[in-house]
Design a protein around this motif. Structure first.
Motif, PDB file in Angstrom:
ATOM      1  N   LYS A   1     -49.777  15.857  -8.680  1.00  0.00           N
ATOM      2  CA  LYS A   1     -49.644  16.105  -7.239  1.00  0.00           C
ATOM      3  C   LYS A   1     -48.803  15.024  -6.576  1.00  0.00           C
ATOM      4  CE  LYS A   1     -52.876  17.876  -4.655  1.00  0.00           C
ATOM      5  NZ  LYS A   1     -54.126  18.152  -3.944  1.00  0.00           N
ATOM      6  N   ALA A   2     -49.021  13.769  -6.971  1.00  0.00           N
ATOM      7  CA  ALA A   2     -48.232  12.656  -6.428  1.00  0.00           C
ATOM      8  C   ALA A   2     -46.771  12.774  -6.856  1.00  0.00           C
ATOM      9  CB  ALA A   2     -48.815  11.320  -6.886  1.00  0.00           C
ATOM     10  N   ILE A   3     -46.550  13.145  -8.107  1.00  0.00           N
ATOM     11  CA  ILE A   3     -45.197  13.338  -8.637  1.00  0.00           C
ATOM     12  C   ILE A   3     -44.486  14.442  -7.864  1.00  0.00           C
ATOM     13  CG2 ILE A   3     -43.906  14.209 -10.638  1.00  0.00           C
ATOM     14  CD1 ILE A   3     -46.017  12.663 -12.378  1.00  0.00           C
ATOM     15  N   ASP A   4     -45.149  15.568  -7.697  1.00  0.00           N
ATOM     16  CA  ASP A   4     -44.543  16.704  -6.997  1.00  0.00           C
ATOM     17  C   ASP A   4     -44.194  16.334  -5.554  1.00  0.00           C
ATOM     18  OD1 ASP A   4     -44.839  18.204  -9.317  1.00  0.00           O
ATOM     19  OD2 ASP A   4     -46.617  19.282  -8.595  1.00  0.00           O
ATOM     20  N   TYR A   5     -45.095  15.628  -4.887  1.00  0.00           N
ATOM     21  CA  TYR A   5     -44.835  15.217  -3.507  1.00  0.00           C
ATOM     22  C   TYR A   5     -43.627  14.286  -3.447  1.00  0.00           C
ATOM     23  CZ  TYR A   5     -45.270  13.052   1.042  1.00  0.00           C
ATOM     24  OH  TYR A   5     -44.986  12.593   2.304  1.00  0.00           O
ATOM     25  N   ALA A   6     -43.636  13.236  -4.279  1.00  0.00           N
ATOM     26  CA  ALA A   6     -42.558  12.243  -4.252  1.00  0.00           C
ATOM     27  C   ALA A   6     -41.211  12.875  -4.602  1.00  0.00           C
ATOM     28  CB  ALA A   6     -42.884  11.094  -5.199  1.00  0.00           C
ATOM     29  N   CYS A   7     -41.197  13.741  -5.605  1.00  0.00           N
ATOM     30  CA  CYS A   7     -39.939  14.399  -5.982  1.00  0.00           C
ATOM     31  C   CYS A   7     -39.437  15.294  -4.853  1.00  0.00           C
ATOM     32  CB  CYS A   7     -40.112  15.210  -7.259  1.00  0.00           C
ATOM     33  SG  CYS A   7     -40.244  14.190  -8.753  1.00  0.00           S
ATOM     34  N   GLY A   8     -40.348  15.927  -4.147  1.00  0.00           N
ATOM     35  CA  GLY A   8     -39.978  16.782  -3.022  1.00  0.00           C
ATOM     36  C   GLY A   8     -39.506  16.005  -1.802  1.00  0.00           C
ATOM     37  N   LYS A   9     -39.788  14.700  -1.780  1.00  0.00           N
ATOM     38  CA  LYS A   9     -39.419  13.853  -0.641  1.00  0.00           C
ATOM     39  C   LYS A   9     -38.317  12.857  -0.982  1.00  0.00           C
ATOM     40  CE  LYS A   9     -42.454  15.515   2.241  1.00  0.00           C
ATOM     41  NZ  LYS A   9     -42.087  16.213   3.454  1.00  0.00           N
ATOM     42  N   GLY A  10     -37.559  13.129  -2.033  1.00  0.00           N
ATOM     43  CA  GLY A  10     -36.371  12.336  -2.301  1.00  0.00           C
ATOM     44  C   GLY A  10     -36.468  11.250  -3.348  1.00  0.00           C
ATOM     45  N   ALA A  11     -37.586  11.156  -4.064  1.00  0.00           N
ATOM     46  CA  ALA A  11     -37.669  10.167  -5.147  1.00  0.00           C
ATOM     47  C   ALA A  11     -36.667  10.535  -6.240  1.00  0.00           C
ATOM     48  CB  ALA A  11     -39.087  10.136  -5.730  1.00  0.00           C
ATOM     49  N   ASP A  12     -36.203   9.536  -6.980  1.00  0.00           N
ATOM     50  CA  ASP A  12     -35.290   9.778  -8.094  1.00  0.00           C
ATOM     51  C   ASP A  12     -36.104  10.241  -9.295  1.00  0.00           C
ATOM     52  OD1 ASP A  12     -33.416   9.845 -10.093  1.00  0.00           O
ATOM     53  OD2 ASP A  12     -33.019   7.703 -10.087  1.00  0.00           O
ATOM     54  N   CYS A  13     -36.174  11.541  -9.480  1.00  0.00           N
ATOM     55  CA  CYS A  13     -36.980  12.114 -10.561  1.00  0.00           C
ATOM     56  C   CYS A  13     -36.135  12.443 -11.787  1.00  0.00           C
ATOM     57  CB  CYS A  13     -37.716  13.347 -10.046  1.00  0.00           C
ATOM     58  SG  CYS A  13     -38.830  12.911  -8.691  1.00  0.00           S
ATOM     59  N   THR A  14     -34.820  12.346 -11.664  1.00  0.00           N
ATOM     60  CA  THR A  14     -33.939  12.678 -12.789  1.00  0.00           C
ATOM     61  C   THR A  14     -34.105  11.700 -13.947  1.00  0.00           C
ATOM     62  OG1 THR A  14     -32.092  11.402 -11.884  1.00  0.00           O
ATOM     63  CG2 THR A  14     -32.212  13.731 -11.263  1.00  0.00           C
ATOM     64  N   GLN A  15     -34.473  10.455 -13.649  1.00  0.00           N
ATOM     65  CA  GLN A  15     -34.618   9.451 -14.710  1.00  0.00           C
ATOM     66  C   GLN A  15     -35.783   9.756 -15.641  1.00  0.00           C
ATOM     67  OE1 GLN A  15     -32.218   6.951 -14.975  1.00  0.00           O
ATOM     68  NE2 GLN A  15     -31.341   8.216 -13.365  1.00  0.00           N
ATOM     69  N   THR A  16     -36.731  10.591 -15.189  1.00  0.00           N
ATOM     70  CA  THR A  16     -37.914  10.898 -16.002  1.00  0.00           C
ATOM     71  C   THR A  16     -37.787  12.234 -16.736  1.00  0.00           C
ATOM     72  OG1 THR A  16     -39.053  11.932 -14.125  1.00  0.00           O
ATOM     73  CG2 THR A  16     -39.422   9.566 -14.476  1.00  0.00           C
ATOM     74  N   MET A  17     -36.650  12.893 -16.571  1.00  0.00           N
ATOM     75  CA  MET A  17     -36.435  14.152 -17.286  1.00  0.00           C
ATOM     76  C   MET A  17     -36.148  13.859 -18.759  1.00  0.00           C
ATOM     77  SD  MET A  17     -34.122  16.233 -14.600  1.00  0.00           S
ATOM     78  CE  MET A  17     -34.937  17.352 -13.499  1.00  0.00           C
ATOM     79  N   GLN A  18     -36.345  14.876 -19.603  1.00  0.00           N
ATOM     80  CA  GLN A  18     -36.102  14.702 -21.032  1.00  0.00           C
ATOM     81  C   GLN A  18     -34.718  14.095 -21.255  1.00  0.00           C
ATOM     82  OE1 GLN A  18     -37.072  18.135 -23.320  1.00  0.00           O
ATOM     83  NE2 GLN A  18     -36.956  17.044 -25.243  1.00  0.00           N
ATOM     84  N   ASN A  19     -34.637  13.124 -22.135  1.00  0.00           N
ATOM     85  CA  ASN A  19     -33.433  12.352 -22.461  1.00  0.00           C
ATOM     86  C   ASN A  19     -33.078  11.317 -21.396  1.00  0.00           C
ATOM     87  OD1 ASN A  19     -33.047  13.727 -24.938  1.00  0.00           O
ATOM     88  ND2 ASN A  19     -32.038  15.390 -23.842  1.00  0.00           N
ATOM     89  N   GLY A  20     -33.858  11.216 -20.316  1.00  0.00           N
ATOM     90  CA  GLY A  20     -33.643  10.172 -19.316  1.00  0.00           C
ATOM     91  C   GLY A  20     -34.258   8.862 -19.783  1.00  0.00           C
ATOM     92  N   PRO A  21     -33.835   7.734 -19.228  1.00  0.00           N
ATOM     93  CA  PRO A  21     -34.344   6.433 -19.672  1.00  0.00           C
ATOM     94  C   PRO A  21     -35.824   6.210 -19.380  1.00  0.00           C
ATOM     95  CG  PRO A  21     -32.979   6.167 -17.724  1.00  0.00           C
ATOM     96  CD  PRO A  21     -32.846   7.603 -18.159  1.00  0.00           C
ATOM     97  N   CYS A  22     -36.395   6.987 -18.455  1.00  0.00           N
ATOM     98  CA  CYS A  22     -37.808   6.820 -18.095  1.00  0.00           C
ATOM     99  C   CYS A  22     -38.652   8.025 -18.511  1.00  0.00           C
ATOM    100  CB  CYS A  22     -37.935   6.566 -16.598  1.00  0.00           C
ATOM    101  SG  CYS A  22     -37.068   5.073 -16.076  1.00  0.00           S
TER     102      CYS A  22
END
Length: 101
Positions: free
Chosen positions: A28-49
């Motif tokens: 829920k926290a992840i979904d909220y933060a991603c919806g409000k402009g957090a950089d979520c691309t770094q945690t996608m598969q093959n991302g550094p995080c």
């Protein structure tokens, strides 16, 4: 070391998810933060995080949100899921942003 809200103005404040929480709460926290402009691309598969451990992904994303929105009144709470720490949660490949609050 965790910071009290009064210490949140210190340099090097990081927003992280509290340990031991159910994945659903962190999501829920992840979904909220991603919806409000957090950089979520770094945690996608093959991302550094990217990680299969939800806590590591949650830490990166809530911190990204906090670093972006803290200066304009954003908090590090996410419904009790996250808290501030002065300990840098970065890993060898995944670097967390920080800054004065």
């Amino acid at each position: 070391m965790f910071l009290s809200p009064l210490d949140a103005t210190a340099d090097g404040a990081f927003c992280v998810c509290k340990p031991g929480l159910p994945d659903a709460m962190m999501q829920k926290a992840i979904d909220y933060a991603c919806g409000k402009g957090a950089d979520c691309t770094q945690t996608m598969q093959n991302g550094p995080c990217y990680s299969s451990q939800k806590t590591l992904v949650c830490n990166y994303i809530v911190n990204s949100y906090y670093q972006k929105n803290g200066p304009i009144g954003g908090t590090c709470d996410f419904g009790g899921v996250a808290t501030l720490t002065s300990t840098d949660p970065s890993t060898a490949n995944c670097k967390f942003g920080s800054g004065p609050r």
